[in-house]
Enzyme design. Structure first.
Site, PDB file in Angstrom:
ATOM      1  N   CYS A  49     112.591  74.920  51.713  1.00 25.78           N
ATOM      2  CA  CYS A  49     111.188  75.295  51.566  1.00 25.78           C
ATOM      3  C   CYS A  49     110.878  75.457  50.082  1.00 25.78           C
ATOM      4  O   CYS A  49     111.590  76.171  49.366  1.00 25.78           O
ATOM      5  CB  CYS A  49     110.922  76.592  52.310  1.00 25.78           C
ATOM      6  SG  CYS A  49     109.238  77.226  52.097  1.00 25.78           S
ATOM      7  N   CYS A 120     107.402  65.529  60.852  1.00 25.12           N
ATOM      8  CA  CYS A 120     106.631  64.842  59.822  1.00 25.12           C
ATOM      9  C   CYS A 120     106.280  65.887  58.760  1.00 25.12           C
ATOM     10  O   CYS A 120     105.497  66.807  59.012  1.00 25.12           O
ATOM     11  CB  CYS A 120     105.391  64.227  60.462  1.00 25.12           C
ATOM     12  SG  CYS A 120     104.450  63.180  59.376  1.00 25.12           S
TER      13      CYS A 120
END
Length: 133
Positions: A49, A120
Site C-alpha cells: 500500500c 484490478c
C-alpha cells in the site's frame, strides 16, 4: 465507521501522498488506463500500500490482463477489505487496504487463473518492493 490500524486526518494524508495518490487512495479515484507505472511491471517482489506500506500482493499473483491496470489473481490473506460499490450505475466490489482503508481498486470474477478473480489495481495506490535485495 470502521477503525483502521493506521488513521490520519485528510491534511496528514495530503502531506504524505502525492496529489495523484491522494486522489486515488483517499478520494476513491481511478487512474487512466495504460498509464500506471505497474501496469506492465513483472519483477519479483511484493506490492505494498502506497499510503501505509502494508503488503497487499505478491508478484507471483500478478498477470497481464490487457485491461490497462495492474492485475492480480489473489491478495495476501487479510490484507484487503471488500466493500460493495454501486457508483456509476454499476455494482462492483471495491478493494481497500485493510490496514489504512485506502482505495486500491476493484475485484472482478473474470480472472483467467484457478482463483477466477482479477484484482484490478491502481498503480498510484501501490509501491513495489524487491524483497530479494
Amino acid at each position: 465507521m470502521k477503525k483502521y490500524s493506521i488513521e490520519k486526518s485528510d491534511e496528514e494524508w495530503k502531506n504524505q501522498l502525492s496529489e495523484e495518490q491522494y486522489r486515488v487512495l483517499r478520494q476513491k479515484g481511478t487512474e487512466a488506463p495504460h498509464t500506471g507505472k505497474y501496469n506492465l511491471h513483472f519483477d519479483d517482489g511484493a506490492y505494498r500500500c502506497a499510503a501505509c506500506d502494508a503488503k497487499l500482493f505478491e508478484s507471483e499473483a500478478k498477470f497481464k490482463s490487457n485491461c490497462g491496470w495492474p492485475s492480480f489473481d489473489q491478495a495476501i490473506e487479510g490484507s484487503i477489505e471488500y466493500k460493495k460499490d454501486a457508483t456509476f450505475g454499476m455494482i462492483r466490489t471495491e478493494i481497500l487496504c485493510a490496514n489504512c482503508g485506502g482505495h486500491v481498486g476493484h475485484v472482478f470474477d473474470d480472472g483467467p487463473t484457478e482463483t477466477g478473480e482479477r484484482f484490478c489495481v491502481n498503480s498510484a495506490s501501490i509501491d513495489f518492493i524487491n524483497e530479494k535485495e
